[in-house]
Design a protein around this motif. Structure first.
Motif, PDB file in Angstrom:
ATOM      1  N   LEU A 123       0.395  -0.886   0.195  1.00  0.00           N
ATOM      2  CA  LEU A 123       0.188   0.122   0.252  1.00  0.00           C
ATOM      3  C   LEU A 123       0.677   1.108  -0.110  1.00  0.00           C
ATOM      4  CD1 LEU A 123      -2.839  -1.142   2.527  1.00  0.00           C
ATOM      5  CD2 LEU A 123      -3.429  -0.101   0.062  1.00  0.00           C
ATOM      6  N   ILE A 124       1.611   1.012   0.779  1.00  0.00           N
ATOM      7  CA  ILE A 124       2.891   2.305   0.807  1.00  0.00           C
ATOM      8  C   ILE A 124       3.221   2.628  -0.189  1.00  0.00           C
ATOM      9  CG2 ILE A 124       4.433   3.465   1.255  1.00  0.00           C
ATOM     10  CD1 ILE A 124       3.807   1.830   4.666  1.00  0.00           C
ATOM     11  N   ARG A 125       3.579   1.639  -0.803  1.00  0.00           N
ATOM     12  CA  ARG A 125       4.396   2.034  -1.971  1.00  0.00           C
ATOM     13  C   ARG A 125       3.695   2.481  -3.456  1.00  0.00           C
ATOM     14  NH1 ARG A 125       6.816  -3.019  -0.627  1.00  0.00           N
ATOM     15  NH2 ARG A 125       5.104  -4.213  -2.061  1.00  0.00           N
ATOM     16  N   ASN A 126       2.172   2.071  -3.308  1.00  0.00           N
ATOM     17  CA  ASN A 126       1.126   2.176  -4.460  1.00  0.00           C
ATOM     18  C   ASN A 126       1.191   3.422  -4.132  1.00  0.00           C
ATOM     19  OD1 ASN A 126       0.385  -0.054  -6.548  1.00  0.00           O
ATOM     20  ND2 ASN A 126       1.596  -0.767  -4.719  1.00  0.00           N
ATOM     21  N   ILE A 127       0.677   4.170  -2.726  1.00  0.00           N
ATOM     22  CA  ILE A 127       0.225   5.434  -3.249  1.00  0.00           C
ATOM     23  C   ILE A 127       0.807   6.585  -3.247  1.00  0.00           C
ATOM     24  CG2 ILE A 127       0.305   6.903  -0.935  1.00  0.00           C
ATOM     25  CD1 ILE A 127      -1.912   4.632   0.508  1.00  0.00           C
ATOM     26  N   LYS A 128       2.882   6.280  -3.411  1.00  0.00           N
ATOM     27  CA  LYS A 128       3.730   7.070  -3.596  1.00  0.00           C
ATOM     28  C   LYS A 128       3.967   7.019  -5.046  1.00  0.00           C
ATOM     29  CE  LYS A 128       6.439   7.525  -0.939  1.00  0.00           C
ATOM     30  NZ  LYS A 128       6.860   9.349  -0.245  1.00  0.00           N
ATOM     31  N   GLU A 129       3.081   5.965  -5.722  1.00  0.00           N
ATOM     32  CA  GLU A 129       3.118   5.963  -6.940  1.00  0.00           C
ATOM     33  C   GLU A 129       1.701   7.075  -7.274  1.00  0.00           C
ATOM     34  OE1 GLU A 129       3.017   2.179  -9.112  1.00  0.00           O
ATOM     35  OE2 GLU A 129       5.340   1.718  -7.794  1.00  0.00           O
ATOM     36  N   ILE A 130       0.982   7.265  -6.524  1.00  0.00           N
ATOM     37  CA  ILE A 130      -0.634   7.300  -7.109  1.00  0.00           C
ATOM     38  C   ILE A 130      -0.289   9.366  -6.653  1.00  0.00           C
ATOM     39  CG2 ILE A 130      -2.717   7.478  -6.385  1.00  0.00           C
ATOM     40  CD1 ILE A 130      -2.856   4.569  -5.575  1.00  0.00           C
ATOM     41  N   THR A 131       0.385   9.474  -5.565  1.00  0.00           N
ATOM     42  CA  THR A 131       0.400  10.892  -5.653  1.00  0.00           C
ATOM     43  C   THR A 131       1.472  11.469  -4.473  1.00  0.00           C
ATOM     44  OG1 THR A 131      -0.567  12.311  -3.956  1.00  0.00           O
ATOM     45  CG2 THR A 131      -0.615   9.938  -2.967  1.00  0.00           C
ATOM     46  N   GLU A 132       2.495  12.667  -5.320  1.00  0.00           N
ATOM     47  CA  GLU A 132       3.112  12.930  -4.047  1.00  0.00           C
ATOM     48  C   GLU A 132       3.333  13.441  -2.792  1.00  0.00           C
ATOM     49  OE1 GLU A 132       5.395  16.103  -6.050  1.00  0.00           O
ATOM     50  OE2 GLU A 132       4.673  15.138  -8.319  1.00  0.00           O
TER      51      GLU A 132
END
Length: 170
Positions: free
Chosen positions: A90-99
């Motif tokens: 989840l953390i990795r994917n959130i970092k891809e979705i938003t800054e």
């Protein structure tokens, strides 16, 4: 209807924070006497997939479209976030979705586990709780399960602090 994402809420330390709650209410690795949510219902140190991470990400993306950007996206809520076995994903994917930076508020009890430390590697900020450095007081305040001791928590915090590149605030 929101199942996992809450807020944004004003936070003394984080400004405006959009929260993510990954565990069923009162699922925790401690049963702290001071918890504002009352007694722990499920006392555990076993990591599980409590919810579908894709569902969490979909909800987050939908909410981020509808609100002004918060200062932080914060894993916290009604249980211990490091118990969720897909936290790193989840953390990795959130970092891809938003800054928007990612913070994890945790009791730090599972830092002795290498997979928990690895899951937190991509977080920008981690806020573990440490209320006492006295074993007897630790037991009295936190009422942990048998497999958690103050010594184990301190060793985990030490290992995590040696490898984590983000901001660690104990």
């Amino acid at each position: 209807m929101r199942k996992f994402v809450f807020g944004p809420v004003p936070s003394r330390r984080l400004g405006l924070s959009l929260g993510i709650d990954l565990t069923p209410s009162k699922t925790c690795s401690l049963n702290c006497r001071y918890c504002q949510l009352t007694q722990t219902i499920k006392l555990t140190t076993r990591r599980e997939r409590f919810c579908d991470p894709q569902e969490v990400l979909r909800e987050l993306v939908e909410i981020l479209r509808d609100i002004s950007a918060p200062d932080w996206i914060t894993f916290s809520g009604t249980g211990e976030p490091t118990l969720h076995s897909d936290l790193g994903f989840l953390i990795r994917n959130i970092k891809e979705i938003t800054e928007i930076p990612v913070c994890v508020i945790t009791n730090g009890t599972l830092f002795y586990l290498e997979d928990v430390r690895s899951d937190l590697d991509n977080a920008d900020r981690v806020l573990p709780t440490l209320c006492t450095a006295n074993s007897k007081t630790f037991q009295e305040i936190h009422r942990p399960p048998e497999d958690i001791s103050l010594e184990k928590v301190l060793l985990g915090l030490q290992k995590f602090s040696e490898s984590f590149k983000g901001f660690l605030e104990i």
